[in-house]
Design a protein around this motif. Sequence first.
Motif, PDB file in Angstrom:
ATOM      1  N   LEU A 259      -8.535   2.573   7.624  1.00  0.00           N
ATOM      2  CA  LEU A 259      -8.152   2.447   6.437  1.00  0.00           C
ATOM      3  C   LEU A 259      -7.202   1.628   6.269  1.00  0.00           C
ATOM      4  O   LEU A 259      -5.830   1.651   7.197  1.00  0.00           O
ATOM      5  N   GLN A 260      -7.460   0.125   5.821  1.00  0.00           N
ATOM      6  CA  GLN A 260      -6.415  -0.794   5.454  1.00  0.00           C
ATOM      7  C   GLN A 260      -5.902  -0.435   4.373  1.00  0.00           C
ATOM      8  O   GLN A 260      -6.370  -0.505   3.280  1.00  0.00           O
ATOM      9  N   LEU A 261      -4.364  -0.377   4.300  1.00  0.00           N
ATOM     10  CA  LEU A 261      -3.571  -0.142   3.140  1.00  0.00           C
ATOM     11  C   LEU A 261      -2.641  -1.435   2.726  1.00  0.00           C
ATOM     12  O   LEU A 261      -1.884  -1.908   3.839  1.00  0.00           O
ATOM     13  N   ASN A 262      -3.051  -1.776   1.776  1.00  0.00           N
ATOM     14  CA  ASN A 262      -2.069  -3.370   1.345  1.00  0.00           C
ATOM     15  C   ASN A 262      -1.137  -2.929  -0.016  1.00  0.00           C
ATOM     16  O   ASN A 262      -1.760  -1.896  -0.688  1.00  0.00           O
ATOM     17  N   SER A 263      -0.480  -3.680  -0.193  1.00  0.00           N
ATOM     18  CA  SER A 263       0.371  -3.611  -1.441  1.00  0.00           C
ATOM     19  C   SER A 263       0.645  -2.032  -1.989  1.00  0.00           C
ATOM     20  O   SER A 263       0.620  -1.619  -2.644  1.00  0.00           O
ATOM     21  N   LEU A 264       1.296  -1.516  -0.735  1.00  0.00           N
ATOM     22  CA  LEU A 264       1.672  -0.355  -0.689  1.00  0.00           C
ATOM     23  C   LEU A 264       2.771   0.029  -1.792  1.00  0.00           C
ATOM     24  O   LEU A 264       3.615  -0.875  -2.001  1.00  0.00           O
TER      25      LEU A 264
ATOM     26  N   TYR B  92     -10.889   6.203  -4.612  1.00  0.00           N
ATOM     27  CA  TYR B  92      -9.749   6.888  -5.577  1.00  0.00           C
ATOM     28  C   TYR B  92      -9.640   5.628  -6.487  1.00  0.00           C
ATOM     29  O   TYR B  92      -9.087   4.614  -5.906  1.00  0.00           O
ATOM     30  N   ASP B  93      -9.586   5.681  -7.724  1.00  0.00           N
ATOM     31  CA  ASP B  93      -9.295   4.780  -8.745  1.00  0.00           C
ATOM     32  C   ASP B  93      -7.840   4.191  -8.296  1.00  0.00           C
ATOM     33  O   ASP B  93      -7.869   2.753  -8.550  1.00  0.00           O
ATOM     34  N   SER B  94      -6.690   4.763  -8.120  1.00  0.00           N
ATOM     35  CA  SER B  94      -5.654   3.970  -7.899  1.00  0.00           C
ATOM     36  C   SER B  94      -5.267   3.451  -6.649  1.00  0.00           C
ATOM     37  O   SER B  94      -4.410   2.632  -6.588  1.00  0.00           O
ATOM     38  N   VAL B  95      -6.274   3.556  -5.715  1.00  0.00           N
ATOM     39  CA  VAL B  95      -6.160   2.646  -4.316  1.00  0.00           C
ATOM     40  C   VAL B  95      -7.306   1.473  -4.465  1.00  0.00           C
ATOM     41  O   VAL B  95      -7.193   0.623  -3.664  1.00  0.00           O
ATOM     42  N   LYS B  96      -8.239   1.441  -5.610  1.00  0.00           N
ATOM     43  CA  LYS B  96      -9.234   0.205  -5.431  1.00  0.00           C
ATOM     44  C   LYS B  96      -8.427  -0.987  -5.332  1.00  0.00           C
ATOM     45  O   LYS B  96      -7.353  -1.171  -6.016  1.00  0.00           O
ATOM     46  N   ASP B  97      -8.899  -2.079  -4.679  1.00  0.00           N
ATOM     47  CA  ASP B  97      -8.473  -3.142  -4.649  1.00  0.00           C
ATOM     48  C   ASP B  97      -7.025  -3.376  -3.818  1.00  0.00           C
ATOM     49  O   ASP B  97      -6.643  -4.488  -3.713  1.00  0.00           O
ATOM     50  N   ARG B  98      -6.623  -2.233  -3.374  1.00  0.00           N
ATOM     51  CA  ARG B  98      -5.522  -2.314  -2.263  1.00  0.00           C
ATOM     52  C   ARG B  98      -5.855  -1.589  -1.144  1.00  0.00           C
ATOM     53  O   ARG B  98      -5.411  -2.131  -0.123  1.00  0.00           O
ATOM     54  N   PHE B  99      -6.755  -0.754  -1.007  1.00  0.00           N
ATOM     55  CA  PHE B  99      -7.156  -0.180   0.355  1.00  0.00           C
ATOM     56  C   PHE B  99      -8.609  -0.301   0.582  1.00  0.00           C
ATOM     57  O   PHE B  99      -9.343  -0.422  -0.390  1.00  0.00           O
ATOM     58  N   THR B 100      -8.886  -0.391   1.971  1.00  0.00           N
ATOM     59  CA  THR B 100     -10.245  -0.730   2.391  1.00  0.00           C
ATOM     60  C   THR B 100     -10.650   0.177   3.469  1.00  0.00           C
ATOM     61  O   THR B 100      -9.862   0.210   4.362  1.00  0.00           O
ATOM     62  N   ILE B 101     -11.815   0.732   3.184  1.00  0.00           N
ATOM     63  CA  ILE B 101     -12.270   1.706   4.363  1.00  0.00           C
ATOM     64  C   ILE B 101     -13.239   1.016   4.972  1.00  0.00           C
ATOM     65  O   ILE B 101     -14.324   0.426   4.519  1.00  0.00           O
ATOM     66  N   SER B 102     -13.413   1.321   6.298  1.00  0.00           N
ATOM     67  CA  SER B 102     -14.417   0.694   7.213  1.00  0.00           C
ATOM     68  C   SER B 102     -14.504   1.500   8.410  1.00  0.00           C
ATOM     69  O   SER B 102     -13.815   2.459   8.720  1.00  0.00           O
TER      70      SER B 102
END
Length: 120
Positions: A77-82, A57-67
């Motif tokens: 799901l790694q959630l950074n810069s929350l 989703y656009d608003s989480v690009k560059d902040r969240f990483t799915i693996s």
Amino acid sequence: HVQLVESGGGSVQAGGSLRLSCVASEFTKSMGWFRQTPGQEREGVAGIDSAGSTAYYDSVKDRFTISRDNAMNTLYLQLNSLKPEDTAMYYCVADQRYNWCSLYDLAYAYSGQGTQVTVS
């Protein structure tokens, strides 16, 4: 019937990080994360296929990483810069019919019970 169990949610301050996990009872081709706030429709956050192709989703690009770890049937799901607007119940979803990284709710046949993420 695939069972999905999420973990890793919690309360963090803005700018913090969390790592969500989801263990599936068996291998599934497609997996993803959705989120929902009270009174709102569930929205796709990230999706991943069995080969590791991803969509965000656009608003989480560059902040969240799915693996995913296919050997362990586990999704992450790694959630950074929350941000406070990331506050929601996060759900793990999965599907065995198709191999895609969709952000559409109807693309997934199975869903977990959810794990709460609260950002203040």
